[in-house]
Design a protein around this motif. Structure first.
Motif, PDB file in Angstrom:
ATOM      1  N   ASN A  51      38.990  38.864  43.327  1.00  0.00           N
ATOM      2  CA  ASN A  51      40.066  39.473  44.110  1.00  0.00           C
ATOM      3  C   ASN A  51      39.998  39.014  45.454  1.00  0.00           C
ATOM      4  O   ASN A  51      40.908  39.122  46.355  1.00  0.00           O
ATOM      5  N   GLU A  60      33.786  44.916  39.871  1.00  0.00           N
ATOM      6  CA  GLU A  60      34.751  44.885  38.665  1.00  0.00           C
ATOM      7  C   GLU A  60      34.893  46.452  37.955  1.00  0.00           C
ATOM      8  O   GLU A  60      35.756  46.449  37.233  1.00  0.00           O
ATOM      9  N   LYS A  61      33.794  46.933  37.894  1.00  0.00           N
ATOM     10  CA  LYS A  61      33.811  48.118  37.142  1.00  0.00           C
ATOM     11  C   LYS A  61      33.780  49.487  37.852  1.00  0.00           C
ATOM     12  O   LYS A  61      33.651  50.586  37.540  1.00  0.00           O
ATOM     13  N   ARG A 102      39.569  46.719  48.517  1.00  0.00           N
ATOM     14  CA  ARG A 102      39.932  45.559  47.631  1.00  0.00           C
ATOM     15  C   ARG A 102      40.817  44.655  48.433  1.00  0.00           C
ATOM     16  O   ARG A 102      40.630  43.335  48.378  1.00  0.00           O
ATOM     17  N   ASN A 125      31.680  38.653  43.708  1.00  0.00           N
ATOM     18  CA  ASN A 125      32.225  38.381  42.646  1.00  0.00           C
ATOM     19  C   ASN A 125      33.649  38.633  42.136  1.00  0.00           C
ATOM     20  O   ASN A 125      34.340  38.145  41.643  1.00  0.00           O
ATOM     21  N   THR A 126      34.070  39.515  43.084  1.00  0.00           N
ATOM     22  CA  THR A 126      35.408  39.784  42.749  1.00  0.00           C
ATOM     23  C   THR A 126      36.342  38.780  42.960  1.00  0.00           C
ATOM     24  O   THR A 126      36.213  38.342  44.244  1.00  0.00           O
ATOM     25  N   ASP A 163      43.282  44.112  37.696  1.00  0.00           N
ATOM     26  CA  ASP A 163      41.747  43.700  36.858  1.00  0.00           C
ATOM     27  C   ASP A 163      40.973  45.295  36.722  1.00  0.00           C
ATOM     28  O   ASP A 163      40.394  45.220  35.966  1.00  0.00           O
ATOM     29  N   PHE A 164      41.031  45.546  37.933  1.00  0.00           N
ATOM     30  CA  PHE A 164      40.066  46.705  37.988  1.00  0.00           C
ATOM     31  C   PHE A 164      40.533  48.124  37.590  1.00  0.00           C
ATOM     32  O   PHE A 164      39.811  49.017  38.125  1.00  0.00           O
ATOM     33  N   ASP A 217      45.073  41.276  41.417  1.00  0.00           N
ATOM     34  CA  ASP A 217      43.717  41.448  40.961  1.00  0.00           C
ATOM     35  C   ASP A 217      43.087  42.789  41.002  1.00  0.00           C
ATOM     36  O   ASP A 217      42.327  43.114  40.087  1.00  0.00           O
TER      37      ASP A 217
END
Lengths: 141, 658
Positions: free
Chosen positions: B320, B222-223, B251, B317-318, B182-183, B179
């Motif tokens: 992760n 996410e960003k 994270r 939301n993550t 993703d970031f 995950d």
């Protein structure tokens, strides 16, 4: 003193302990750590083991008496004891500990009780032998 | 045990590995003595202690004092894994685990918790001769993060992770980091500059962490890329790689709590669950659960955005968030509950009450037992989610429990399984309001790995009957004010959760942002406070499992919940350290001054291990000395933060059930 420089008697006894399976390689490691800076290291560690483990043995006994079904606790205490005993190379003791833990796993209280007797026996037996051994070593100094 | 403070100033890499400064921790005196001698034989500088807490103290006193930590797994005062996590997060030092038990599962656990290595007793000198490599590796990865070369197309990791080849070197790199990838948007992974120069460690103080979390929340998890975070934080002397590695840990932390949450979901809410450390961050299976839960997407992260959970915010939301074993009940901080009640009681915003009707649904939610697992919860929650309260309900539960927990000072974080997560997201919106205050709670939520049976806060009981959930005040968690604290940003309906019955809130971590299933039993307490939980609570609690039974385990509901709202800022410090032994120590990071207004369940912050001390009634109940230290640290932050809400939480360490 290096193990192989011990006087006859002590050396003989030492070999016997290894041959008879009372001690394993870990004991050799202890001996390796003994040097001028740490001349009595092995004996110190063994003494520490016996004083510390008495408490653990006692705890197991109490648990077996009071809450014999608490296998988790028994296992925990035994785990600690096993860790200590394996650190000094107490081979037979360690073996009995493993057996005990196996019985705990299957929650066999009888097995635990029986094995614990073995543990105590091995514990006492090795203690005697090591005491004798160190006595010989000291005399030889 | 002997404590040596030898630090050779002349020590440099040239002499390596001689002079390596090792801290050895083991409650077994024989092993400790042996280890000490063995290490000295390797020419290392050794400091030993048989107390984990003492070890932490020494580490915290001077982060630059040691190069490596070796710790036993089984220790009476603190679980070795917990120590491992704490050290990794706070000090970023390599940690080697030691145990007489060589069971692969345990080894795996060590690895997942970030250990660099796992040795089986009795340790041989040969094994110790090589431990220096872990130190070098770690140092190497850091400099590599410096380079600002263009990102590689597939730089999938945060700079912290760096150098994939060495990915595992980072103690935490061992974790699956998919995950993370993703970031890694503009992750500039550079591999040049392999210099192993020593860099001064950056100390992530509460304030700094708060800023960090604020930045992350602002950007959205996410960003949130290191560069942008760095820019937002605007802290002099902070480098991108510092941020990157911190982000990485953060994270991981989130992941862990979410996984815990999922596990929690499965735990039947047993409000009376003791607070022992519930949260355990277990192996990745939680993660799977978590993902599944989230995958359901019921809650959607959208909902979470509104959450501001004080304290534990974490961008739920993550995806992760891996629900690592949200073992057993993570109790939601009682504070949380209180805050919730505060929310309701104070009725901070009219909108809060809008949600009331939906609260009824909460009742139903309550029925959802944590044990039923997230799925069921989710299902119910989903329906609930529609209604504003649905989530709140869950949240309330969580809150309640947290409140409950808070009081006890033991916070366990019960993370409701995915259900929450999902829900919360949706609910979050509605909960925002209510939850803001709850965020406060969340702060106090300590997520502890609950070893004991999970408090299934989710159990349907109590909650439903009364709308106003009473916050569980079992533990005398902070009352009311807590809730008020959060200026929840309720995006839509704020659900005033009268968390009455949440006795045990269970917030599942996994639910990042999703509704935290708050066991309503805990909420009962809240009711008194008239909390309006806001969704923020849920949001924040997403992962909090309120462990009601007097356990102060507060799950970092806020974590999940709070994403976009500033809530997170509030208690960023919430560190979910599930494993904290003894008492839920919720490390809340007081990220924001506006604690009063925003409840931020900043799970994100949790990982900072800051403990927030709630001034009020909450005196850390199960404080261990460690906590006390943390408290001190947090106190100042807390004080200001807590102004409005008297949380009374003291420090919570959220331990991700590890």
């Amino acid at each position: 003193m290096e193990g192989n420089q011990l006087p006859c008697q002590a050396s003989y006894m030492r070999n016997a302990l290894f041959n008879q399976g009372y001690l394993d390689d870990q004991f050799l490691q202890l001996e390796d750590l003994q040097d001028e800076a740490n001349p009595h290291f092995v004996e110190e560690v063994v003494k520490l083991f016996y004083s510390d483990s008495a408490r653990l043995i006692r705890n197991i006994e109490l648990t077996l008496e009071n809450t014999p079904s608490d296998f988790e606790k028994l296992d925990n205490i035994m785990h600690q004891y096993k860790g200590s005993s394996s650190s000094i190379g107490a081979k037979k003791v360690k073996k009995e500990c493993t057996q005990f833990q196996e019985y705990c796993e299957v929650e066999n209280i009888d097995g635990c009780l029986r094995t614990f007797q073995e543990v105590k026996q091995e514990h006492a037996s090795l203690k005697r032998k090591l005491e004798n051994y160190f006595q010989l070593v000291r005399e030889a100094r | 045990m002997t404590v040596e403070k030898i630090r050779s100033d002349s020590e440099s890499f040239d002499d390596f590995p001689a002079g390596l400064r090792v801290l050895a921790v083991d409650d077994d005196l024989i092993c400790l003595k042996l280890l000490d001698t063995l290490l000295r034989k390797c020419q290392y500088h050794v400091t030993t202690t048989s107390q984990a807490r003492m070890a932490l103290k020494m580490l915290r006193d001077n982060k630059d004092r040691f190069d490596l930590v070796i710790s036993d797994v089984h220790m009476p005062d603190m679980d070795g894994f917990k120590l491992l996590e704490l050290v990794g997060l706070e000090m970023d030092l390599p940690v080697i685990m030691l145990s007489a038990n060589g069971d692969p599962k345990l080894v795996m656990k060590g690895i997942t918790h970030g250990a660099c290595d796992y040795l089986v007793k009795p340790v041989r000198i040969e094994e110790l001769r090589n431990i220096w490599q872990h130190v070098i590796r770690k140092k190497k990865t850091e400099p590599k993060n410096h380079n600002g070369s263009a990102d590689q197309g597939n730089s999938d990791q945060l700079s912290g992770e760096g150098n994939t080849s060495q990915a595992d070197q980072n103690g935490k790199c061992n974790h699956k980091r998919k995950d993370e990838e993703d970031f890694s948007e503009d992750n500039e992974n550079e591999n040049e500059d392999p210099a192993t120069s020593k860099k001064p460690r950056v100390v992530w103080s509460i304030e700094l962490h708060r800023q960090f979390v604020a930045a992350v929340n602002q950007l959205g998890i996410e960003k949130a890329v290191p560069k942008r975070i760095l820019d937002l934080m605007n802290v002099e002397g902070l480098t991108r790689e510092n941020v990157a590695s911190h982000l990485q840990k953060y994270r991981l932390y989130l992941k862990r709590i979410s996984s815990v949450a999922s596990q929690q979901a499965n735990m039947a809410a047993a409000l009376g669950v003791k607070d022992s450390h519930f949260m355990r961050i277990g192996p990745f299976e939680g993660l799977g659960d978590f993902r599944t839960l989230f995958g359901q997407g019921r809650l959607g992260s959208a909902g979470l955005s509104h959450y501001r959970t004080g304290g534990m915010l974490d961008p739920l939301n993550t995806p992760n968030v891996s629900l690592h074993n949200l073992s057993s009940s993570t109790l939601i901080q009682p504070n949380h509950a209180q805050s919730i009640s505060a929310l309701t009681s104070t009725n901070q915003s009219p909108s809060l009450f809008q949600g009331i009707p939906p609260l009824l649904e909460l009742d139903q939610l309550q029925k959802i037992k944590c044990g039923t697992g997230m799925s069921s919860f989710n299902a119910i929650d989903n329906s609930r989610l529609q209604s504003k309260f649905s989530d709140p309900g869950a949240a309330i539960n969580i809150l309640n429990s947290s409140a409950h927990m808070m009081q006890h000072g033991n916070y366990q974080r019960t993370i409701s399984g995915g259900g929450f997560g999902n829900q919360s997201s949706q609910n979050m919106d509605s909960f925002n309001v209510g939850f803001n205050t709850s965020s406060n709670l969340l702060d106090s939520v300590t997520i502890q790995s609950a070893r004991t049976e999970p408090v299934s806060l989710l159990s349907a009981e109590p909650f439903h009957s009364q709308l106003p959930m009473s916050t569980t005040r079992d533990n005398g968690l902070c009352d009311g004010p807590f809730l008020k604290k959060n200026p929840i940003d309720i995006s839509s309906t704020t659900i005033p959760f009268p968390l009455k019955d949440s006795r045990g809130m269970q917030c599942r971590e996994g639910l990042v942002g999703d509704v935290q299933i708050i066991d309503h039993t805990a909420s009962q307490r809240w009711g008194e406070q008239g909390q309006t939980y806001g969704h923020s609570l849920t949001a924040s609690f997403g992962t909090l499992n309120a462990h009601v039974a007097g356990n102060g385990v507060v799950s970092p509901l806020s974590q999940s919940l709070n994403q976009d709202s500033g809530i997170i800022k509030e208690k960023m410090g919430v560190f979910i350290n599930g494993r904290l032994a003894g008492g839920a120590n919720l490390m809340l990071q007081n990220g924001n001054e506006k604690v009063s207004t925003e409840s931020r369940a900043t799970t994100n912050d949790n990982f900072l291990l800051e403990q927030q001390k709630l001034p009020s009634a909450f005196a850390p109940r199960s404080y261990d000395p460690l906590d006390a230290m943390m408290n001190a640290m947090i106190k100042r932050d807390q004080d200001e933060a807590i102004r409005n809400c008297d949380f009374g939480f003291d420090d919570y360490s959220f331990g991700a059930g590890i």
